[in-house]
Enzyme design. Structure first.
Site, PDB file in Angstrom:
ATOM      1  N   ASP A   1      -7.439   3.401  -1.001  1.00  0.00           N
ATOM      2  CA  ASP A   1      -7.661   2.676  -2.253  1.00  0.00           C
ATOM      3  C   ASP A   1      -8.259   1.313  -1.890  1.00  0.00           C
ATOM      4  OD1 ASP A   1      -7.106   1.060  -4.571  1.00  0.00           O
ATOM      5  OD2 ASP A   1      -5.610   2.485  -5.229  1.00  0.00           O
TER       6      ASP A   1
ATOM      7  N   LYS B   1     -11.311   5.713  -3.149  1.00  0.00           N
ATOM      8  CA  LYS B   1     -11.778   4.997  -4.336  1.00  0.00           C
ATOM      9  C   LYS B   1     -12.691   3.871  -3.867  1.00  0.00           C
ATOM     10  CE  LYS B   1      -7.498   5.511  -7.077  1.00  0.00           C
ATOM     11  NZ  LYS B   1      -6.279   4.777  -7.493  1.00  0.00           N
TER      12      LYS B   1
HETATM   13  P1  XMP Z   1      -4.425   1.118  -0.015  1.00  0.00           P
HETATM   14  O1  XMP Z   1      -4.700   0.230  -1.181  1.00  0.00           O
HETATM   15  O2  XMP Z   1      -3.572   0.458   1.008  1.00  0.00           O
HETATM   16  O3  XMP Z   1      -3.592   2.267  -0.664  1.00  0.00           O
HETATM   17  O4  XMP Z   1      -5.693   1.720   0.550  1.00  0.00           O
HETATM   18  C1  XMP Z   1      -3.296   3.391   0.021  1.00  0.00           C
HETATM   19  C2  XMP Z   1      -2.001   3.990  -0.499  1.00  0.00           C
HETATM   20  O5  XMP Z   1      -1.740   3.653  -1.860  1.00  0.00           O
HETATM   21  C3  XMP Z   1      -1.296   4.774  -2.590  1.00  0.00           C
HETATM   22  N1  XMP Z   1      -2.253   5.016  -3.702  1.00  0.00           N
HETATM   23  C4  XMP Z   1      -2.084   5.878  -4.717  1.00  0.00           C
HETATM   24  N2  XMP Z   1      -1.075   6.715  -4.987  1.00  0.00           N
HETATM   25  N3  XMP Z   1      -2.241   7.465  -6.903  1.00  0.00           N
HETATM   26  C5  XMP Z   1      -1.166   7.512  -6.093  1.00  0.00           C
HETATM   27  O6  XMP Z   1      -0.282   8.302  -6.365  1.00  0.00           O
HETATM   28  C6  XMP Z   1      -3.298   6.644  -6.699  1.00  0.00           C
HETATM   29  O7  XMP Z   1      -4.253   6.645  -7.479  1.00  0.00           O
HETATM   30  C7  XMP Z   1      -3.200   5.803  -5.535  1.00  0.00           C
HETATM   31  N4  XMP Z   1      -4.048   4.882  -5.027  1.00  0.00           N
HETATM   32  C8  XMP Z   1      -3.425   4.438  -3.890  1.00  0.00           C
HETATM   33  C9  XMP Z   1      -1.255   5.899  -1.624  1.00  0.00           C
HETATM   34  O8  XMP Z   1       0.076   6.031  -1.168  1.00  0.00           O
HETATM   35  C10 XMP Z   1      -2.115   5.475  -0.468  1.00  0.00           C
HETATM   36  O9  XMP Z   1      -1.668   5.993   0.750  1.00  0.00           O
END
Ligand code: XMP
Ligand code: MG
Length: 177
Positions: free
Chosen positions: A106, A134
């Protein structure tokens, strides 16, 4: 597939089970080819990636090992920005070909904090597989070598991904309606 409710929010079908499984089969074939003659180590990041890791792992046609670590940064539908290591590495990765398995990248914060820790242990190689990405949410750019699907910046659940603990058991991916 029709709209579903998880806690207080509604989600609509986004990636169906067949589409997921076909893409995972293709990634496993590519990994099996790229790592032929090696014995890579999957490092799957709990909790979200457990289902993806299992489906990918059972489609591998070369010798491959698996271990899990637990990192978390999310509460509800928002990243907290703090990455917590809840279960650490129990496997020596020195001179191993390491393949990180993520459910979703994300902001990139989780991996940007975790990767230097792994690199410090001098693996022979380090690559990243993520089921979802994303790109519009990226703050910390991550080099995802094997990607399932690029998706818009909307919260998703299902296939291991949860909204406050629920929704992981869904066999397909659903998007916030
Ligand atoms: P980052 O922001 O560190 O996020 O790249 C990675 C972790 O955040 C969770 N994540 C999600 N979990 N739906 C979810 O259920 C989403 O749309 C989502 N976006 C991020 C996920 O645990 C990932 O490993
Ligand atoms: Mg996760």
């Amino acid at each position: 597939m029709s709209q579903i409710q998880v806690h207080d929010k509604y989600f609509k079908p986004y990636i169906d089970e067949n589409t997921l499984q076909e893409r995972i089969t293709a990634i496993a074939a590519q990994l099996s080819e790229d790592y032929k003659g090696k014995k890579p180590l999957f490092v799957a990041i709990l909790n979200g990636s457990f289902m993806f890791a299992a489906d990918l792992f059972k489609r591998m046609t070369i010798d491959v090992e698996l271990c899990f670590i637990k990192l978390a940064s999310y509460k509800g539908t928002k990243s907290t920005g703090n990455v917590i290591t809840a279960i650490g590495m129990d496997t020596d990765i020195f001179s191993r070909d390491v393949i990180i398995i993520e459910d979703i990248v994300d902001t990139g914060k989780t991996l940007s904090e975790f990767l230097p820790q792994l690199e410090h242990q001098q693996p022979a190689s380090l690559s990243i597989v993520s089921l979802l990405h994303k790109p519009d949410a990226t703050v910390f750019p991550i080099d995802i070598k094997y990607l399932g699907f690029s998706i818009p910046n909307k919260f998703v659940v299902g296939y291991g991904l949860d909204y406050d603990g629920l929704g992981r058991n869904l066999p397909a991916i659903y998007q916030l309606a």
